[in-house]
Design a protein around this motif. Structure first.
Motif, PDB file in Angstrom:
ATOM      1  N   GLN A  64      13.384  15.907  -0.945  1.00 20.32           N
ATOM      2  CA  GLN A  64      13.092  14.744  -1.337  1.00 20.32           C
ATOM      3  C   GLN A  64      11.613  14.199  -1.041  1.00 20.32           C
ATOM      4  O   GLN A  64      11.214  14.173  -0.115  1.00 20.32           O
ATOM      5  CB  GLN A  64      14.193  13.445  -1.157  1.00 20.32           C
ATOM      6  N   LYS A  79       9.175  11.033  -1.653  1.00 15.56           N
ATOM      7  CA  LYS A  79       8.992   9.470  -1.901  1.00 15.56           C
ATOM      8  C   LYS A  79       7.593   9.047  -1.641  1.00 15.56           C
ATOM      9  O   LYS A  79       7.144   9.155  -0.321  1.00 15.56           O
ATOM     10  CB  LYS A  79       9.878   8.911  -0.792  1.00 15.56           C
ATOM     11  N   THR A  95       6.847  10.670  -6.545  1.00 19.40           N
ATOM     12  CA  THR A  95       8.404  10.568  -6.061  1.00 19.40           C
ATOM     13  C   THR A  95       9.036  11.607  -6.967  1.00 19.40           C
ATOM     14  O   THR A  95       9.052  11.605  -8.447  1.00 19.40           O
ATOM     15  CB  THR A  95       8.921   9.116  -6.250  1.00 19.40           C
ATOM     16  N   GLY A 125       3.601   8.263   2.273  1.00 17.03           N
ATOM     17  CA  GLY A 125       4.707   8.783   1.830  1.00 17.03           C
ATOM     18  C   GLY A 125       5.432   9.895   2.641  1.00 17.03           C
ATOM     19  O   GLY A 125       4.765  10.061   3.821  1.00 17.03           O
TER      20      GLY A 125
END
Length: 629
Positions: free
Chosen positions: A286, A288, A305, A340
């Motif tokens: 993931q 982000k 993202t 991030g």
């Protein structure tokens, strides 16, 4: 026009060409294909007089000029624009000629700011692009282009493809990019068994032709081997009978003319598959709010993202220097984000193929030893020799030191290391660089069969069309996700530089496409009453689309009909060949004669259809250039 006749060339015991011949006719654009090391670049050097011939001749007309992409750097002017213009011939309209040069530079990825830079301050890749711009601007009779796309990004490659399709002279092109070659070339020539075979049409057409000829040659050889065996039995039976001496001598001479019975040797292709490690679950990683910039540099990635799931096929695309490799390095944790985060699933196992990884190969290891370093279990180290063989390093070739290998061979060593360990995510950065067409196709096949997840940075549009179902696009100064295939992206979004005025699409070298207006209030963007003008623009646009459709649609319909007729004629050719084989086996002489005539007639029909196809394709291409969307 260039005529190559019965050329022979060897380096020691390695034979490259043996009685090879090739004619490049007027206005032909010929793609030259063949395995790495078969002699393609050597042929270019012989045409240019940089390499001597062992035999044969290469005939080039007097005052016929050749343009060749130089890899070495030799700049003598203060700015990029001046260097590119240095090849122009004296012309009354020098201003227009300089604008043509500027259009070429823009098409190859230079911007207005770089026009005024010193060529020596450019990166190595852009210095090669400048050399390419000089070759194109010099307008030789023939372009000799050896892997011109190696230093181009995807946008520049698309521009170069359009440029070459409009080239009025001849082109001889070497490239590993199947898609690019088929877009550009009218003919394809292949170096095969030390000879050169040329056909009108695509790479696939050449392969089909060679495969058919190989099949016929193999069948002929096997039939002659059987005849020879029968003759030898007769000779042995009557050898010592004086009354049969004349007959025996006749049979001996006949047997000597027949094949030896040895089968044709076949060139090896890379053939492999990636090993998948199990992955329970769906989400593999993931991302982000990811941002990244190198110290003192611009931000390459801003607030990205995305989720990556099991089985994803993600292509990372965009011009060079925008952050594509950086993204892979961040995912591989070789770099840390500026802001991030990237969260890996604990079960994620990554294998990373990239330029930095190739540079990290131990040059003092043999191929086998280097592949063995990727195998963790001592008991499995013996697999390294087998993996080396899969990568076409069989026998003593597996004992070569990495430091003596070419770039393409080192790429195969790295692929071998990736095969040595299982993974559930592949990160591949420009995996097709240095691989030949056959190896690239094996790579595409392996990716299609791989059930794990793959993220691939590539400029190869064939790979993009075959592989990608999601895209990470670096373009227009932004990084964004596109959910869909590359074809969907081109249709729905497209490249920024191909859409805006003054970008690479409008930077076509045709004089009619060069905008010479000044900002004097007469341009489309001048101030004025915008509402009536918008209505006029919509009507003008509608009229333009209607006019374009009247020209384009009939040509597209005609081309489709020709392609349908070609398919039918080639299918008939296959049926006739099968009938000829059956008639040959049964010894039916009358049928053989009749079928051979039908095959000859059908071949003439096919040749005529291909001529119609080429002519109509050129008309359609010209019409699309005249009526751009």
């Amino acid at each position: 026009m260039i005529q190559i006749q019965n050329v022979t060339k060897s380096f020691g015991v390695q034979v490259l060409l043996d009685g090879a011949s090739l004619l490049v006719g007027d206005h032909e654009r010929v793609g030259l294909v063949g395995r790495n090391g078969c002699g393609k670049s050597t042929l270019f050097k012989m045409i240019l007089g940089q390499e001597c011939l062992d035999g044969g001749s290469i005939d080039i007309p007097k005052k016929y000029t050749l343009g060749y992409l130089q890899q070495h750097i030799n700049f003598t002017h203060a700015t990029v624009h001046e260097e590119a213009c240095s090849v122009l011939k004296p012309n009354e309209d020098g201003w227009l000629e300089e604008h043509k040069v500027k259009a070429i530079l823009f098409g190859l990825g230079f911007d207005e700011e770089s026009m005024h830079k010193s060529p020596m301050l450019l990166s190595g890749g852009f210095q090669i692009r400048l050399n390419l711009a000089k070759v194109l601007a010099s307008e030789p009779d023939m372009l000799l282009l050896d892997e011109p796309t190696n230093y181009l990004d995807i946008v520049s490659m698309r521009w170069l493809s359009r440029f070459l399709r409009n080239w009025k002279g001849e082109v001889l092109l070497i490239t590993h990019d199947h898609h690019f070659m088929d877009e550009v070339c009218t003919h394809t020539a292949g170096i095969h068994r030390h000879k050169i075979r040329k056909v009108k049409g695509t790479v696939e057409k050449l392969r089909e032709t060679i495969a058919e000829e190989e099949e016929v040659a193999q069948r002929t050889q096997e039939n002659e081997a059987k005849k020879k065996e029968q003759l030898e039995k007769v000779i042995e039976r009557f050898r010592y009978k004086a009354a049969k001496a004349a007959m025996v001598q006749s049979k001996i001479k006949a047997a000597a003319k027949l094949a030896t019975g040895e089968r044709l040797t076949h060139e090896r292709n890379l053939d492999f598959s990636f090993t998948e490690a199990p992955f329970p679950g769906k989400r593999m990683l993931q991302i982000k709010g990811l941002s990244f910039a190198y110290d003192g540099g611009p931000e390459l990635i801003t607030d990205l993202t995305m989720d990556v799931f099991k089985g994803d096929r993600i292509a990372v695309i965009g011009p060079n220097g925008r952050g594509k490799t950086t993204l892979l390095n961040l995912i591989a944790k070789e770099l840390q984000p500026t802001a991030g985060e990237i969260s890996h699933n604990p079960n994620l196992q990554i294998n990373y193929f990239g330029q930095t990884n190739i540079n990290r190969l131990n040059l003092d290891n043999t191929v086998e030893e280097e592949i063995a370093t990727a195998i963790e279990e001592v008991s499995q180290k013996s697999r390294a020799r087998g993996l080396a063989g899969l990568m076409m390093f069989s026998g003593d070739a597996a004992l070569k030191k990495v430091k003596v290998l070419s770039g393409g061979e080192r790429s195969r060593v790295l692929l071998g290391k990736i095969l040595a360990s299982a993974c559930n995510m592949l990160l591949l950065d420009e995996p097709t660089n240095h691989l030949d067409m056959e190896s690239i196709e094996s790579l595409i096949d392996a990716l299609e069969d791989y059930e794990g997840t793959a993220l691939v940075v590539t400029h190869d549009e064939e790979l993009l069309h075959a592989f990608a179902t999601r895209l990470v696009v670096f373009d227009g100064g932004k990084c964004r996700i596109f959910e869909g295939s590359y074809a969907d992206f081109l249709e729905k979004v497209g490249w920024a530089s191909e859409k805006k005025p003054g970008g690479t699409e409008s930077a076509n070298i045709k004089v009619s496409n060069i905008d010479v207006k000044t900002d004097d209030g007469n341009n489309a963007g001048a101030a004025g009453n915008t509402a009536p003008r918008a209505k006029e623009d919509r009507k003008a646009r509608a009229d333009y689309i209607a006019e374009r459709s009247k020209v384009i649609k009939p040509l597209e319909k005609k081309l489709a009909k020709i392609e349908e007729d070609i398919a039918k004629a080639e299918a008939l050719g296959g049926e006739l060949e099968s009938k000829l084989v059956a008639a040959s086996e049964s010894g039916d002489g009358n049928a053989i004669t009749a079928i051979a005539k039908d095959m000859d007639d059908n071949k003439k029909v096919v040749d005529s259809l291909y001529e119609d196809w080429e002519k109509t394709s050129a008309e359609l291409e010209s019409a699309k250039d005249k009526y751009p969307i």
